[in-house]
Design an enzyme around this catalytic site. Sequence first.
Site, short mmCIF file in Angstrom:
data_model
loop_
_atom_site.label_atom_id
_atom_site.label_comp_id
_atom_site.label_asym_id
_atom_site.label_seq_id
_atom_site.Cartn_x
_atom_site.Cartn_y
_atom_site.Cartn_z
N VAL A 150 -142.97 18.06 89.31
CA VAL A 150 -144.11 17.44 88.62
C VAL A 150 -145.05 16.84 89.66
CG1 VAL A 150 -144.78 15.58 87.06
CG2 VAL A 150 -142.80 17.01 86.53
N HIS A 191 -98.57 19.47 71.11
CA HIS A 191 -99.27 20.60 70.51
C HIS A 191 -99.59 20.29 69.05
CE1 HIS A 191 -100.37 24.71 69.58
NE2 HIS A 191 -99.60 24.61 68.49
N GLY A 210 -133.85 9.19 88.79
CA GLY A 210 -132.88 8.45 89.60
C GLY A 210 -133.08 6.95 89.51
N GLU A 222 -137.17 20.06 86.48
CA GLU A 222 -136.31 19.63 87.58
C GLU A 222 -136.82 20.27 88.87
OE1 GLU A 222 -133.60 17.58 88.44
OE2 GLU A 222 -134.15 18.47 90.36
N ALA A 257 -120.73 2.62 86.08
CA ALA A 257 -120.23 1.33 85.63
C ALA A 257 -118.77 1.11 86.06
CB ALA A 257 -120.35 1.24 84.11
N ILE A 297 -128.86 11.26 83.32
CA ILE A 297 -129.62 10.51 82.32
C ILE A 297 -130.60 11.43 81.59
CG2 ILE A 297 -131.32 8.64 82.04
CD1 ILE A 297 -129.80 7.13 84.26
N GLY A 341 -130.63 -15.58 91.34
CA GLY A 341 -129.89 -16.02 92.52
C GLY A 341 -130.39 -15.35 93.78
#
Length: 482
Positions: free
Chosen positions: A245, A454, A281, A211, A330, A192, A122
Site C-alpha cells: 500500500v 476415540h 504490526g 500484504e 499474552a 491480527i 509510571g
Amino acid sequence: MSDAFDVIVIGAGPGGYVAAIRCAQLGLNTACIEQWASPDGKPVLGGVCLNVGCIPSKALLDSSWRYHEAQAGLAVHGIGVKGLTLDVGAMIDRKAKVVSQLTGGIAQLFKANGVTLLAGSGKVLSGKRVQLTAADGRESVLQAGHIILATGSRPVMIPPAPLVDGVVVDSTGALEFREVPKRLGIIGAGVIGLELGSVWSRLGAQVVVLEALDTFLGAVDQQVAKEAAKTLRQQGLDIRLGARVTATTVSGGKKPAVQVSYTDAAGEHTETFDRLIVAVGRRPNTEGVLAVDAGVTLDERGFVFVDEHCQTEAPGVYAIGDIVRGPMLAHKASEEGIMVAERIAGRKSQLNYELIPGVIYTHPEIAWVGKTEEQLKAAGVSYHSGVFPFAANGRALASNDAGGMVKLLADAETDRVLGCHIIGPGAADILQQAVIAMEFGSSAEDLAMTVFAHPTLSEALHEAALAVGGHAIHIANRKKRK
Ligand code: FAD
Ligand code: AMP
C-alpha cells in the site's frame, strides 16, 4: 499507604498483572501502576489482551462463526434456519460484557492477593525509584526493591494510511464497527489482519487483504501456510500477496469511502473500500517510561534490552511482555511475569523460549510450536515428518469439519519431537498436547504409544506421531519404517 514496595510493576496487562499477583503470592509487598482509565476515571486492568486484543477478538470470532454456521453450515446436518437476523450492535455489546467481566475479575484478584493498585503513569528513575504521575498531573516518587516494566505495545502506523475516525482504523477500531462494511480493506496479512478479516467476512463484508510480502505467513510451516491460504481464500478472503500500500484517500460525507493505492508485480492499482483496517504490526511502549539515567538500554526498534531472565542492564529492573524480544503474545508475557516474580523471590525459574505456542484463531485454527520444516532444512537437521489429514479423522468427519492436517516433525536420529504444526478444527487445543509432550522431551514414539480417546480430534495428533514412524493406521502409508 507506604511509598516503598518490595516490587513495583508498571503496566497491568497480562504480563504486569500476572507478575504482580505472583509477587504478592510469594509474600512480596507489591504495587501495580496502570495508566489506562475508563471515562469515569477508574483504572482499566488487563491491558491490550483483555480490553482490545485477545479476548474481544475471540468474542467476535466466536459470534461471527455462529452466524456463519447458522447461515451456511447447518443445512448439511438437516437443520434449516428461516428468518436469520444479525444485530451487530448486540454482538459488540456482548463482547464488551465479556471484557468487563474479565477486567473486573483482575481488580478482585488484586484485592484478594493484597496487590496495591496505583492509578497513573509510571516512569523508571535511577536507584530503583519510580515516578508516579496521576491523571491530574500530581507527581510522587516511590522506592522499590525491584521494578518490573510491562508497558506493552500499540499498533504500528504507516505514513500511507493515517487513521481517520471510524473509516481507516487500527485493530481497536475494527472491534467497534456497529455495522458490517460492504467492502472492507485490510493492510497486512498477519495474525491480527486475518482474524479481523475473518470476523467481518463471516458477517457479510467483501474483504480484500493487501500484504506487501510475497510469502503468506512466512513464520509458519509452509505446508500449513499453503493450506491456510487456500482455505481462507475459499472462504472469501481475497488475499493479495506482494501488494504494498502506497497511499490512501478518504472522501467524506454520510457514506465515507477510502481509496487505497497499492503496487504489485503487475504495477499500480486502486481499490475503493468503505472501511480500511491497518494491521501492520505492533511496537513497544517504551517512550517516556525510562529516565535517561535509569540505566536501561533499548534496541534500535525501541524494545528493552534484556537477558534470558528478563533482567535489564539496570540491577533490580526487569522488563517483560511485548516490550522485550520474542513473540508478542499474552501467554509469553504472563510466563515471563511469573518467571521474574519467582526469581525476585529467590527461585531459579526459567522460561523455555523454544516452546512458545502460536495460534491464529481463524476457522480452521492454525497452531504451531517448535521448528518448522523450513527451519530444520536451513539448520541441516535430518528429520522425519508425519502428516495426518483431518479428512481421515472420524470425529472431524462426524462434525463436518474435516479440513486441514496435523504435522509432526521429529529428529531422524533420536526421534525427539522438534515441531508440531496444525491447521484444522480445535488446532490450538490439540497443539497444547504436543507442547506438553515436547516440554517433557517426548519422542514421536512416546506419543504414538500413548492411548488417545476415540473418537476425538486429538487422535489426529496420535496418527501424525504414528506417521512419523511410517505406520499411521488410517491412511495409506507412503513411506514405511519399522
Ligand atoms: P499490554 O497488554 O499492552 O499491557 C500493557 C499495559 O501497560 C497497558 O494496560 C497500558 O495501559 C499500561 N501502560 C503503558 N505505559 C504505562 C505507564 N507508563 N504507566 C502505567 N501503565 C502503563 N496474544 C495472544 O497470545 N493471543 C491472542 O489471541 C491475541 N490476540 C490479539 C488480538 C489483537 C486484536 C491484538 C491487538 C493483540 C492480540 N494479542 C494476542 C497480543 C496480546 O494482546 C499482547 O501480546 C499482550 O497484551 C501483551 O501483554 P503486555 O502485558 O506485555 O502488554
Ligand atoms: P504482523 O506483524 O504479523 O501483524 O503482520 C503485519 C503485516 O503487514 C506484515 O506481514 C507486513 O509485511 C505487512 N505490511 C506492512 N506494511 C505494509 C504495506 N504498506 N502494505 C501492505 N502490507 C504491509
